[in-house]
Design a protein around this motif. Sequence first.
Motif, short mmCIF file in Angstrom:
data_model
loop_
_atom_site.label_atom_id
_atom_site.label_comp_id
_atom_site.label_asym_id
_atom_site.label_seq_id
_atom_site.Cartn_x
_atom_site.Cartn_y
_atom_site.Cartn_z
N LEU A 2 7.14 99.03 61.01
CA LEU A 2 7.04 99.72 62.38
C LEU A 2 6.32 101.05 62.19
O LEU A 2 6.23 101.67 63.20
CB LEU A 2 8.28 99.86 62.93
CG LEU A 2 9.11 98.42 63.31
CD1 LEU A 2 10.37 98.83 63.92
CD2 LEU A 2 8.15 97.74 64.37
N GLY A 3 5.82 101.22 61.19
CA GLY A 3 5.18 102.73 60.87
C GLY A 3 6.22 103.81 60.70
O GLY A 3 5.46 104.83 61.20
N GLY A 4 7.22 103.62 60.60
CA GLY A 4 8.39 104.78 60.77
C GLY A 4 8.78 105.05 62.07
O GLY A 4 9.73 105.95 62.13
N ARG A 5 8.40 104.29 63.20
CA ARG A 5 8.78 104.23 64.23
C ARG A 5 10.36 103.82 64.43
O ARG A 5 10.78 102.99 63.81
CB ARG A 5 8.16 103.72 65.40
CG ARG A 5 6.75 104.37 65.55
CD ARG A 5 5.72 103.41 66.27
NE ARG A 5 4.55 104.09 66.57
CZ ARG A 5 3.79 103.92 65.39
NH1 ARG A 5 3.80 103.33 64.25
NH2 ARG A 5 2.32 104.39 65.72
N LEU A 6 11.16 104.75 65.14
CA LEU A 6 12.67 104.39 65.53
C LEU A 6 12.73 103.64 66.73
O LEU A 6 12.27 104.04 67.83
CB LEU A 6 13.48 105.58 65.18
CG LEU A 6 13.38 106.38 63.97
CD1 LEU A 6 14.39 107.82 64.37
CD2 LEU A 6 13.75 105.65 62.89
N VAL A 7 13.50 102.54 66.55
CA VAL A 7 13.61 101.59 67.86
C VAL A 7 15.20 101.58 68.01
O VAL A 7 16.14 101.64 66.82
CB VAL A 7 13.03 100.46 67.90
CG1 VAL A 7 11.36 100.79 68.06
CG2 VAL A 7 13.31 99.50 66.64
N ASP A 8 15.75 101.37 69.02
CA ASP A 8 17.30 100.91 69.54
C ASP A 8 17.37 99.21 68.91
O ASP A 8 18.59 98.98 68.91
CB ASP A 8 17.60 101.38 70.84
CG ASP A 8 17.49 102.69 70.79
OD1 ASP A 8 18.11 103.53 70.26
OD2 ASP A 8 16.41 103.29 71.81
N ALA A 9 16.34 98.42 69.33
CA ALA A 9 16.61 97.05 69.36
C ALA A 9 15.29 96.45 68.84
O ALA A 9 14.25 97.03 69.25
CB ALA A 9 17.21 96.41 70.76
N ILE A 10 15.49 95.13 68.61
CA ILE A 10 14.30 94.38 68.18
C ILE A 10 14.56 92.92 69.01
O ILE A 10 15.92 92.49 68.63
CB ILE A 10 13.95 94.27 66.71
CG1 ILE A 10 13.55 95.64 66.44
CG2 ILE A 10 13.04 93.08 66.55
CD1 ILE A 10 13.17 95.43 64.66
N ALA A 11 13.67 92.41 69.75
CA ALA A 11 13.77 90.90 69.99
C ALA A 11 12.80 90.07 69.39
O ALA A 11 11.45 90.55 69.65
CB ALA A 11 13.63 90.88 71.68
N VAL A 12 13.18 88.99 68.77
CA VAL A 12 12.24 88.19 67.93
C VAL A 12 12.68 86.74 67.82
O VAL A 12 14.20 86.75 68.07
CB VAL A 12 12.30 88.88 66.37
CG1 VAL A 12 13.40 88.69 65.82
CG2 VAL A 12 11.11 88.27 65.71
N GLY A 13 12.00 86.01 67.54
CA GLY A 13 12.09 84.48 67.51
C GLY A 13 12.77 84.09 66.17
O GLY A 13 13.78 83.34 66.12
N GLY A 14 12.48 84.74 65.21
CA GLY A 14 13.05 84.43 63.84
C GLY A 14 12.83 85.76 63.32
O GLY A 14 12.03 86.72 62.90
N ILE A 15 13.80 85.69 61.93
CA ILE A 15 13.87 86.86 61.22
C ILE A 15 14.50 86.59 59.80
O ILE A 15 15.63 85.75 59.92
CB ILE A 15 14.64 88.08 61.75
CG1 ILE A 15 14.43 89.46 61.00
CG2 ILE A 15 16.01 87.96 62.11
CD1 ILE A 15 14.57 90.77 61.63
N GLY A 16 14.32 87.01 58.58
CA GLY A 16 14.89 86.65 57.35
C GLY A 16 16.26 87.52 57.51
O GLY A 16 16.37 88.72 57.97
N MET A 17 17.00 87.23 56.71
CA MET A 17 18.49 87.91 56.17
C MET A 17 18.51 89.20 55.78
O MET A 17 18.92 90.14 56.25
CB MET A 17 19.29 87.09 55.48
CG MET A 17 20.65 87.66 55.16
SD MET A 17 21.90 87.56 56.64
CE MET A 17 22.40 86.16 56.37
N GLY A 18 17.44 89.47 55.00
CA GLY A 18 16.98 90.89 54.41
C GLY A 18 16.80 91.70 55.33
O GLY A 18 17.33 92.85 55.67
N ALA A 19 15.87 91.45 56.14
CA ALA A 19 15.14 92.24 57.34
C ALA A 19 16.38 92.63 58.46
O ALA A 19 16.50 93.75 58.90
CB ALA A 19 14.18 91.72 57.99
N LEU A 20 17.08 91.49 58.81
CA LEU A 20 18.25 91.53 59.53
C LEU A 20 19.31 92.50 59.17
O LEU A 20 19.63 93.47 59.91
CB LEU A 20 18.95 90.23 59.78
CG LEU A 20 20.02 90.16 60.76
CD1 LEU A 20 19.73 90.55 62.29
CD2 LEU A 20 20.64 88.86 61.05
N MET A 21 19.62 92.55 57.80
CA MET A 21 20.57 93.33 57.18
C MET A 21 20.13 94.63 57.27
O MET A 21 20.80 95.86 57.64
CB MET A 21 21.04 92.95 55.79
CG MET A 21 21.93 91.52 55.98
SD MET A 21 23.34 91.67 56.95
CE MET A 21 23.09 90.82 58.55
#
Length: 125
Positions: A58-77
Amino acid sequence: MKICFPVETLKGLDSTVFEHFGSAPGFVIVDTDANTVEEIKNGDEHHAHGMCQPLLALGGRLVDAIAVGGIGMGALMKLKAQGVRVFRAELGTVGQNIGSVLEKTLPEFDPALTCGGHAGGGCAH
Protein backbone atom coordinates in the motif's frame (compact mmCIF):
# COMPACT_ATOMS: atom_id res chain seq x y z
CA MET A 1 -13.06 5.50 7.51
CA LYS A 2 -10.37 4.63 4.97
CA ILE A 3 -11.17 1.39 3.13
CA CYS A 4 -8.76 -0.26 0.69
CA PHE A 5 -9.89 -2.43 -2.21
CA PRO A 6 -7.40 -4.55 -4.20
CA VAL A 7 -8.42 -4.12 -7.85
CA GLU A 8 -7.74 -5.49 -11.34
CA THR A 9 -7.46 -2.08 -13.00
CA LEU A 10 -7.46 1.44 -11.63
CA LYS A 11 -10.89 2.87 -12.52
CA GLY A 12 -11.90 4.51 -9.23
CA LEU A 13 -15.27 3.35 -7.92
CA ASP A 14 -15.82 1.39 -11.16
CA SER A 15 -12.74 -0.80 -10.49
CA THR A 16 -13.45 -4.52 -10.16
CA VAL A 17 -12.41 -5.95 -6.79
CA PHE A 18 -9.52 -8.41 -7.28
CA GLU A 19 -9.64 -11.98 -5.92
CA HIS A 20 -6.23 -11.90 -4.19
CA PHE A 21 -4.82 -9.17 -1.97
CA GLY A 22 -1.08 -9.52 -2.54
CA SER A 23 -1.10 -10.06 -6.29
CA ALA A 24 -3.60 -7.31 -7.12
CA PRO A 25 -2.20 -4.91 -9.75
CA GLY A 26 -3.48 -1.92 -7.80
CA PHE A 27 -5.52 -0.58 -4.91
CA VAL A 28 -8.33 1.90 -4.56
CA ILE A 29 -8.56 3.61 -1.17
CA VAL A 30 -11.88 5.23 -0.36
CA ASP A 31 -12.01 7.74 2.49
CA THR A 32 -15.67 7.82 3.47
CA ASP A 33 -15.17 10.78 5.84
CA ALA A 34 -13.42 13.02 3.30
CA ASN A 35 -15.38 11.54 0.36
CA THR A 36 -12.18 10.95 -1.64
CA VAL A 37 -10.86 8.15 -3.81
CA GLU A 38 -7.14 7.41 -4.25
CA GLU A 39 -5.60 4.94 -6.71
CA ILE A 40 -2.17 3.35 -6.23
CA LYS A 41 -0.16 0.64 -7.95
CA ASN A 42 0.79 -2.41 -5.87
CA GLY A 43 4.36 -1.86 -4.65
CA ASP A 44 4.75 -5.54 -3.65
CA GLU A 45 2.87 -7.33 -6.46
CA HIS A 46 5.63 -9.79 -7.40
CA HIS A 47 6.46 -11.27 -3.99
CA ALA A 48 6.87 -14.97 -3.19
CA HIS A 49 3.72 -16.62 -1.82
CA GLY A 50 3.55 -16.12 1.93
CA MET A 51 5.94 -13.15 1.83
CA CYS A 52 3.37 -10.39 1.26
CA GLN A 53 4.10 -7.14 3.07
CA PRO A 54 0.65 -5.48 3.14
CA LEU A 55 1.77 -2.03 4.20
CA LEU A 56 4.59 -2.09 1.62
CA ALA A 57 2.03 -3.06 -1.02
CA LEU A 58 0.00 0.00 0.00
CA GLY A 59 3.00 2.28 -0.23
CA GLY A 60 2.94 2.88 3.51
CA ARG A 61 -0.58 4.31 3.46
CA LEU A 62 -2.63 3.62 6.57
CA VAL A 63 -6.16 2.29 6.23
CA ASP A 64 -8.88 1.24 8.65
CA ALA A 65 -10.14 -1.69 6.60
CA ILE A 66 -9.55 -3.80 3.50
CA ALA A 67 -12.24 -5.54 1.45
CA VAL A 68 -10.94 -8.36 -0.75
CA GLY A 69 -12.06 -11.60 -2.37
CA GLY A 70 -9.10 -13.62 -1.04
CA ILE A 71 -6.05 -13.20 1.15
CA GLY A 72 -3.29 -15.38 2.55
CA MET A 73 -3.03 -16.15 6.27
CA GLY A 74 0.24 -14.24 6.64
CA ALA A 75 -1.14 -11.04 5.12
CA LEU A 76 -4.36 -11.37 7.12
CA MET A 77 -2.48 -11.76 10.40
CA LYS A 78 -0.12 -8.85 9.60
CA LEU A 79 -3.06 -6.58 8.84
CA LYS A 80 -4.96 -7.61 11.96
CA ALA A 81 -1.84 -7.00 14.07
CA GLN A 82 -1.82 -3.44 12.68
CA GLY A 83 -5.48 -2.99 13.68
CA VAL A 84 -6.79 -3.21 10.11
CA ARG A 85 -10.15 -4.95 9.70
CA VAL A 86 -10.35 -7.30 6.69
CA PHE A 87 -13.70 -7.91 5.01
CA ARG A 88 -14.64 -10.57 2.48
CA ALA A 89 -15.69 -8.58 -0.60
CA GLU A 90 -18.51 -9.51 -2.91
CA LEU A 91 -17.97 -9.96 -6.64
CA GLY A 92 -18.28 -6.61 -8.32
CA THR A 93 -16.91 -3.11 -8.19
CA VAL A 94 -15.51 -0.92 -5.45
CA GLY A 95 -18.66 1.21 -5.67
CA GLN A 96 -20.88 -1.82 -5.12
CA ASN A 97 -18.78 -3.03 -2.18
CA ILE A 98 -18.36 0.32 -0.42
CA GLY A 99 -22.07 0.40 0.30
CA SER A 100 -21.93 -3.09 1.77
CA VAL A 101 -19.03 -2.12 4.05
CA LEU A 102 -20.86 0.98 5.28
CA GLU A 103 -24.09 -0.98 5.79
CA LYS A 104 -22.07 -3.58 7.74
CA THR A 105 -23.26 -6.46 5.54
CA LEU A 106 -19.81 -7.71 4.51
CA PRO A 107 -18.43 -10.38 6.86
CA GLU A 108 -14.98 -10.04 8.36
CA PHE A 109 -12.53 -12.47 6.77
CA ASP A 110 -12.42 -15.86 8.49
CA PRO A 111 -8.87 -17.26 8.80
CA ALA A 112 -10.25 -20.67 7.76
CA LEU A 113 -10.98 -19.22 4.30
CA THR A 114 -7.54 -17.78 3.60
CA CYS A 115 -5.54 -18.75 0.51
CA GLY A 116 -3.25 -21.71 1.03
CA GLY A 117 -1.31 -21.17 -2.18
CA HIS A 118 -2.09 -20.66 -5.81
CA ALA A 119 -0.23 -23.60 -7.37
CA GLY A 120 -2.43 -26.35 -5.93
CA GLY A 121 -5.72 -24.49 -5.97
CA GLY A 122 -5.49 -23.92 -2.23
CA CYS A 123 -7.71 -20.86 -2.17
CA ALA A 124 -11.09 -21.28 -0.53
CA HIS A 125 -12.83 -18.55 -2.54
